[in-house]
Design a protein around this motif. Structure first.
Motif, mmCIF file in Angstrom:
data_model
loop_
_atom_site.group_PDB
_atom_site.id
_atom_site.type_symbol
_atom_site.label_atom_id
_atom_site.label_comp_id
_atom_site.label_asym_id
_atom_site.label_seq_id
_atom_site.Cartn_x
_atom_site.Cartn_y
_atom_site.Cartn_z
ATOM 1 N N ARG A 40 0.841 -1.206 0.000
ATOM 2 C CA ARG A 40 0.000 0.000 0.000
ATOM 3 C C ARG A 40 0.874 1.253 0.000
ATOM 4 N N LEU A 41 1.933 1.253 0.819
ATOM 5 C CA LEU A 41 2.801 2.429 0.903
ATOM 6 C C LEU A 41 3.660 2.599 -0.341
ATOM 7 N N VAL A 104 5.084 9.442 6.853
ATOM 8 C CA VAL A 104 3.819 8.777 7.133
ATOM 9 C C VAL A 104 4.149 7.631 8.076
ATOM 10 N N VAL A 105 3.372 7.477 9.133
ATOM 11 C CA VAL A 105 3.545 6.360 10.062
ATOM 12 C C VAL A 105 2.285 5.508 9.982
ATOM 13 N N ALA A 106 2.473 4.214 9.724
ATOM 14 C CA ALA A 106 1.335 3.301 9.585
ATOM 15 C C ALA A 106 1.590 2.021 10.373
ATOM 16 N N GLU A 115 -8.371 1.085 -0.618
ATOM 17 C CA GLU A 115 -6.974 1.498 -0.767
ATOM 18 C C GLU A 115 -6.808 2.751 -1.617
ATOM 19 N N ASP A 116 -7.603 2.897 -2.669
ATOM 20 C CA ASP A 116 -7.495 4.104 -3.494
ATOM 21 C C ASP A 116 -7.810 5.347 -2.671
ATOM 22 N N GLU A 117 -8.825 5.265 -1.822
ATOM 23 C CA GLU A 117 -9.187 6.390 -0.960
ATOM 24 C C GLU A 117 -8.086 6.643 0.070
ATOM 25 N N PHE A 118 -7.518 5.597 0.618
ATOM 26 C CA PHE A 118 -6.415 5.727 1.564
ATOM 27 C C PHE A 118 -5.246 6.470 0.917
ATOM 28 N N VAL A 119 -4.856 6.049 -0.284
ATOM 29 C CA VAL A 119 -3.746 6.685 -0.992
ATOM 30 C C VAL A 119 -4.061 8.154 -1.270
ATOM 31 N N ARG A 120 -5.289 8.443 -1.679
ATOM 32 C CA ARG A 120 -5.695 9.833 -1.943
ATOM 33 C C ARG A 120 -5.556 10.681 -0.678
#
Length: 180
Positions: A40-41, A104-106, A115-120
């Motif tokens: 994802r990152l 970014v810390v995850a 995932e698309d919304e997360f990346v946005r």
């Protein structure tokens, strides 16, 4: 930064100290939770900028599951102390290489279905923090009260530049059921 040092005690007996939940394919997708987080990152930044903060006992397991990492991308905490010291330690290590890094810390064990919304949203947050000395935290609207999560209370005033970003009033880590 991917935080991957926890022992995964809430997923016992599937998750054990020597092989905690972030290193297990809990969802049956063919990827462990840490692999899903890493992939994802990769959509947000180059692979060489992804760091894993973990415990020394998970160094080999991390390298086995994420073979593209070089040794300096696996940061082993001197001792397991919890989230804030983990983030501080990673930031200290990264700042030594790049004092202007936008980080970014995850957690390694979050389930992200959109995932698309997360990346946005992460890219929106990075653009915001690039222009201001600020921290951004992501939150979701809960569907029910739950004492296992933290709660963010925010000001309803909208940011003139980006109305999706709100100022945090309070954060309560794992409140009692009444407050949740």
């Amino acid at each position: 930064v991917i935080m991957a040092g926890g022992i995964g005690s809430r997923f016992w007996p599937m998750s054990r100290t020597r092989h905690p939940k972030q290193f297990i394919d809990i969802l049956g997708t063919g990827e462990t939770l840490i692999q899903q987080t890493y992939n994802r990152l990769k959509r947000i930044c180059p692979e060489e900028n992804i760091y894993i903060v973990t415990n020394e006992i998970y160094r080999d397991l991390t390298k086995e599951q994420l073979p593209n990492l070089n040794d300096e991308q696996v940061i082993c905490e001197p001792s397991r102390k919890n989230t804030a010291p983990c983030i501080a330690y990673a930031n200290y290590k990264i700042a030594a290489k790049n004092p202007n890094a936008n980080i970014v810390v995850a957690p390694a064990d979050h389930l992200i279905l959109k995932e698309d919304e997360f990346v946005r949203v992460i890219n929106l947050a990075l653009a915001y923090t690039e222009k201001s000395e600020t921290l951004v935290t992501l939150g979701i609207t809960p569907s029910r009260p739950d004492t296992g999560y933290g709660y963010i209370q925010f000001d309803n005033d909208l940011d003139a530049v980006n109305p999706e970003i709100k100022k945090v009033k309070t954060f309560t880590e794992k409140p009692d059921l009444e407050l949740a």
